[in-house]
Design a protein around this motif. Structure first.
Motif, PDB file in Angstrom:
ATOM      1  N   LEU A 161     -26.445 -36.351 -76.241  1.00 57.90           N
ATOM      2  CA  LEU A 161     -27.630 -37.165 -75.455  1.00 57.90           C
ATOM      3  C   LEU A 161     -27.830 -38.270 -76.278  1.00 57.90           C
ATOM      4  O   LEU A 161     -27.328 -38.599 -77.549  1.00 57.90           O
ATOM      5  N   ILE A 162     -28.458 -39.633 -75.577  1.00 57.49           N
ATOM      6  CA  ILE A 162     -28.783 -40.631 -76.541  1.00 57.49           C
ATOM      7  C   ILE A 162     -30.435 -40.503 -76.227  1.00 57.49           C
ATOM      8  O   ILE A 162     -30.893 -40.360 -75.449  1.00 57.49           O
ATOM      9  N   LEU A 163     -31.209 -40.624 -77.646  1.00 55.40           N
ATOM     10  CA  LEU A 163     -32.400 -40.698 -77.683  1.00 55.40           C
ATOM     11  C   LEU A 163     -32.980 -42.177 -77.761  1.00 55.40           C
ATOM     12  O   LEU A 163     -32.307 -42.637 -78.756  1.00 55.40           O
ATOM     13  N   HIS A 164     -33.659 -42.582 -76.849  1.00 60.25           N
ATOM     14  CA  HIS A 164     -34.282 -44.156 -76.865  1.00 60.25           C
ATOM     15  C   HIS A 164     -35.767 -44.023 -77.528  1.00 60.25           C
ATOM     16  O   HIS A 164     -36.592 -43.356 -76.694  1.00 60.25           O
ATOM     17  N   PHE A 165     -35.853 -44.453 -78.652  1.00 59.03           N
ATOM     18  CA  PHE A 165     -37.321 -44.561 -79.293  1.00 59.03           C
ATOM     19  C   PHE A 165     -38.117 -45.699 -78.695  1.00 59.03           C
ATOM     20  O   PHE A 165     -37.722 -46.858 -78.980  1.00 59.03           O
ATOM     21  N   ARG A 166     -39.026 -45.447 -77.808  1.00 58.60           N
ATOM     22  CA  ARG A 166     -39.780 -46.684 -76.998  1.00 58.60           C
ATOM     23  C   ARG A 166     -41.010 -46.937 -78.058  1.00 58.60           C
ATOM     24  O   ARG A 166     -41.394 -46.434 -79.080  1.00 58.60           O
ATOM     25  N   ASP A 167     -41.617 -48.074 -77.840  1.00 59.26           N
ATOM     26  CA  ASP A 167     -42.956 -48.575 -78.627  1.00 59.26           C
ATOM     27  C   ASP A 167     -44.106 -47.876 -78.174  1.00 59.26           C
ATOM     28  O   ASP A 167     -45.234 -47.950 -78.911  1.00 59.26           O
ATOM     29  N   ASP A 168     -43.975 -47.112 -77.464  1.00 59.98           N
ATOM     30  CA  ASP A 168     -45.275 -46.512 -76.594  1.00 59.98           C
ATOM     31  C   ASP A 168     -45.613 -45.372 -77.756  1.00 59.98           C
ATOM     32  O   ASP A 168     -44.987 -44.643 -78.248  1.00 59.98           O
ATOM     33  N   THR A 169     -46.981 -45.389 -77.660  1.00 59.80           N
ATOM     34  CA  THR A 169     -47.766 -44.328 -78.844  1.00 59.80           C
ATOM     35  C   THR A 169     -48.748 -43.592 -77.968  1.00 59.80           C
ATOM     36  O   THR A 169     -49.452 -44.493 -77.038  1.00 59.80           O
ATOM     37  N   SER A 170     -48.973 -42.306 -78.233  1.00 61.69           N
ATOM     38  CA  SER A 170     -50.022 -41.681 -77.450  1.00 61.69           C
ATOM     39  C   SER A 170     -50.603 -40.744 -78.246  1.00 61.69           C
ATOM     40  O   SER A 170     -50.021 -39.955 -79.394  1.00 61.69           O
ATOM     41  N   ALA A 171     -51.744 -40.249 -78.120  1.00 59.25           N
ATOM     42  CA  ALA A 171     -52.370 -39.401 -78.655  1.00 59.25           C
ATOM     43  C   ALA A 171     -53.564 -38.567 -77.760  1.00 59.25           C
ATOM     44  O   ALA A 171     -53.629 -39.084 -76.557  1.00 59.25           O
ATOM     45  N   PHE A 172     -54.110 -37.414 -78.456  1.00 60.51           N
ATOM     46  CA  PHE A 172     -55.001 -36.608 -77.305  1.00 60.51           C
ATOM     47  C   PHE A 172     -54.338 -36.349 -76.047  1.00 60.51           C
ATOM     48  O   PHE A 172     -54.825 -36.582 -75.206  1.00 60.51           O
ATOM     49  N   ASP A 173     -53.161 -35.672 -75.933  1.00 55.87           N
ATOM     50  CA  ASP A 173     -52.518 -35.161 -74.888  1.00 55.87           C
ATOM     51  C   ASP A 173     -52.221 -36.373 -73.830  1.00 55.87           C
ATOM     52  O   ASP A 173     -52.384 -36.183 -72.736  1.00 55.87           O
ATOM     53  N   GLY A 174     -52.124 -37.358 -74.510  1.00 55.81           N
ATOM     54  CA  GLY A 174     -51.680 -38.575 -73.596  1.00 55.81           C
ATOM     55  C   GLY A 174     -52.708 -39.486 -72.934  1.00 55.81           C
ATOM     56  O   GLY A 174     -52.688 -40.539 -72.344  1.00 55.81           O
ATOM     57  N   LYS A 175     -53.906 -39.012 -73.614  1.00 48.03           N
ATOM     58  CA  LYS A 175     -55.453 -39.702 -73.116  1.00 48.03           C
ATOM     59  C   LYS A 175     -55.437 -41.243 -73.821  1.00 48.03           C
ATOM     60  O   LYS A 175     -55.842 -42.066 -73.168  1.00 48.03           O
ATOM     61  N   LYS A 176     -54.931 -41.396 -74.904  1.00 43.42           N
ATOM     62  CA  LYS A 176     -55.016 -42.754 -75.474  1.00 43.42           C
ATOM     63  C   LYS A 176     -53.713 -43.055 -75.751  1.00 43.42           C
ATOM     64  O   LYS A 176     -52.809 -42.486 -76.193  1.00 43.42           O
ATOM     65  N   LYS A 177     -53.170 -44.185 -75.290  1.00 49.57           N
ATOM     66  CA  LYS A 177     -52.247 -44.796 -75.072  1.00 49.57           C
ATOM     67  C   LYS A 177     -52.029 -46.259 -75.597  1.00 49.57           C
ATOM     68  O   LYS A 177     -52.864 -47.059 -75.059  1.00 49.57           O
ATOM     69  N   GLU A 178     -51.193 -46.603 -76.248  1.00 54.31           N
ATOM     70  CA  GLU A 178     -50.702 -48.086 -76.629  1.00 54.31           C
ATOM     71  C   GLU A 178     -49.423 -48.371 -76.698  1.00 54.31           C
ATOM     72  O   GLU A 178     -48.625 -47.559 -77.211  1.00 54.31           O
ATOM     73  N   SER A 179     -48.779 -49.799 -76.610  1.00 56.25           N
ATOM     74  CA  SER A 179     -47.749 -50.131 -77.282  1.00 56.25           C
ATOM     75  C   SER A 179     -47.833 -50.692 -78.434  1.00 56.25           C
ATOM     76  O   SER A 179     -48.550 -51.626 -78.679  1.00 56.25           O
ATOM     77  N   LEU A 180     -47.035 -50.177 -79.475  1.00 58.27           N
ATOM     78  CA  LEU A 180     -47.102 -50.869 -80.759  1.00 58.27           C
ATOM     79  C   LEU A 180     -45.778 -51.456 -81.022  1.00 58.27           C
ATOM     80  O   LEU A 180     -44.646 -50.893 -81.398  1.00 58.27           O
ATOM     81  N   ALA A 181     -45.617 -53.073 -81.333  1.00 63.56           N
ATOM     82  CA  ALA A 181     -44.459 -53.493 -81.719  1.00 63.56           C
ATOM     83  C   ALA A 181     -43.751 -53.037 -82.887  1.00 63.56           C
ATOM     84  O   ALA A 181     -44.547 -52.367 -83.890  1.00 63.56           O
ATOM     85  N   ARG A 182     -42.639 -52.748 -82.538  1.00 62.87           N
ATOM     86  CA  ARG A 182     -41.339 -52.426 -83.674  1.00 62.87           C
ATOM     87  C   ARG A 182     -41.521 -50.913 -84.292  1.00 62.87           C
ATOM     88  O   ARG A 182     -40.776 -50.111 -84.748  1.00 62.87           O
ATOM     89  N   LYS A 183     -42.473 -50.213 -83.155  1.00 66.26           N
ATOM     90  CA  LYS A 183     -42.327 -48.634 -83.553  1.00 66.26           C
ATOM     91  C   LYS A 183     -41.308 -47.989 -83.060  1.00 66.26           C
ATOM     92  O   LYS A 183     -40.874 -46.779 -83.921  1.00 66.26           O
ATOM     93  N   GLY A 184     -40.634 -48.348 -82.043  1.00 66.57           N
ATOM     94  CA  GLY A 184     -39.302 -47.492 -81.718  1.00 66.57           C
ATOM     95  C   GLY A 184     -38.340 -47.778 -82.648  1.00 66.57           C
ATOM     96  O   GLY A 184     -37.470 -46.657 -83.158  1.00 66.57           O
ATOM     97  N   MET A 185     -38.152 -48.811 -83.515  1.00 66.06           N
ATOM     98  CA  MET A 185     -37.334 -49.173 -84.303  1.00 66.06           C
ATOM     99  C   MET A 185     -37.592 -48.461 -85.511  1.00 66.06           C
ATOM    100  O   MET A 185     -36.926 -47.815 -86.283  1.00 66.06           O
TER     101      MET A 185
END
Ligand code: ATP
Ligand code: TYD
Length: 236
Positions: free
Chosen positions: A24-48
């Protein structure tokens, strides 16, 4: 290797099929979540950052004799892994009290845990990843007693390797979560090891250098992940 259709999009990674059914290929996105997905944000460079961090750690663990799904990096934010039949049980080891343990038991944050603790959680977002135990896992068929014994032994072996690696970089490995899966019947470490799924504190100041910076709105999230990486020898 050819990338095919998306198999699954999780909260932080997307999983793609390839022309090889075993990979499989895993693609790491910049998306960040916490509290079972209730808090979400995109953080630049996170995927890399998490992709390179995970590759470095998986290679260290593999070299220490821990079987992992990791095969190779193919892009800044993508890697090839073995296609595992995932076991829906998360293994958590704690060296220092923090997070859920402090909330649940009212113990003091920062207290050293000797010997380190081992907990199991069911991977089930709809029910808030509830804590389970070996008996429940066996009865409901989430994992066999033999698989659980292997997962526990490997999770503690990871602790021996990574506690020292982070300590050499001036950090405490407070706690972490691992996921395992089966490949040709063998239990292997899957998913990722990154500052998203563990707690790391500066050994002197106890400054948080992991996803708690996001959970608690402390800022400097990816800068902290990169600093952790630099201290253990990763170049981003
Ligand atoms: P969580 O954040 O609670 O782990 P998620 O499903 O949102 O859940 P992601 O990391 O976004 O997590 O998604 C990646 C998914 O890929 C997870 O469901 C993980 O169990 C699965 N996965 C990881 N490694 C493999 C592998 N080698 N083979 C098959 N599936 C895998
Ligand atoms: P824990 O303290 O139980 O939960 P919380 O993050 O809600 O305070 O988590 C212990 C460690 O395991 C922590 O580093 C986060 C990680 N973890 C995950 O990344 N995902 C999970 O689903 C669970 C249960 C833990």
């Amino acid at each position: 290797m050819e990338k095919r259709d998306e198999l699954y999009a999780g909260k932080a990674k997307s999983v793609y099929r390839t022309d090889d059914p075993q990979r499989l290929i895993l693609h790491f996105r910049d998306d960040t979540s916490a509290f079972d997905g209730k808090k979400k944000e995109s953080l630049a460079r996170k995927g890399m950052v998490n992709n390179k961090f995970n590759a470095f750690i998986m290679e260290k663990l593999q070299a220490a004799g821990i079987p992992t799904h990791f095969e190779k990096l193919i892009a800044d934010d993508e890697c090839v892994v073995k296609n595992l039949e995932m076991i829906p049980v998360e293994c958590v080891v704690r060296n220092v009290a923090a997070g859920g343990l402090v909330r649940r038991l009212g113990v003091e944050e920062g207290q050293a845990l000797t010997p380190p603790t081992f907990e199991l959680f069911l991977k089930d977002d709809a029910h808030g990843d509830p804590m389970i135990n070996e008996s429940l896992a066996e009865t409901f068929g989430w994992a066999t007693p033999e698989q659980l014994a292997t997962m526990k032994a490997l999770t503690f072996k990871v602790n021996d390797v990574l506690k020292q690696l982070f300590l050499d970089g001036g950090m405490l490995l407070v706690d972490y979560k691992l996921e395992f899966g089966l490949f040709d019947g063998e239990v292997m470490l899957g998913d990722e090891f990154s500052p998203d799924g563990c707690r790391l504190w500066d050994a002197n100041t106890r400054e948080k250098m992991d996803k708690d910076r996001f959970r608690q709105g402390l800022g400097g999230v990816i800068e902290a992940y990169e600093e952790v990486g630099r201290r253990i020898g990763i170049t981003f």
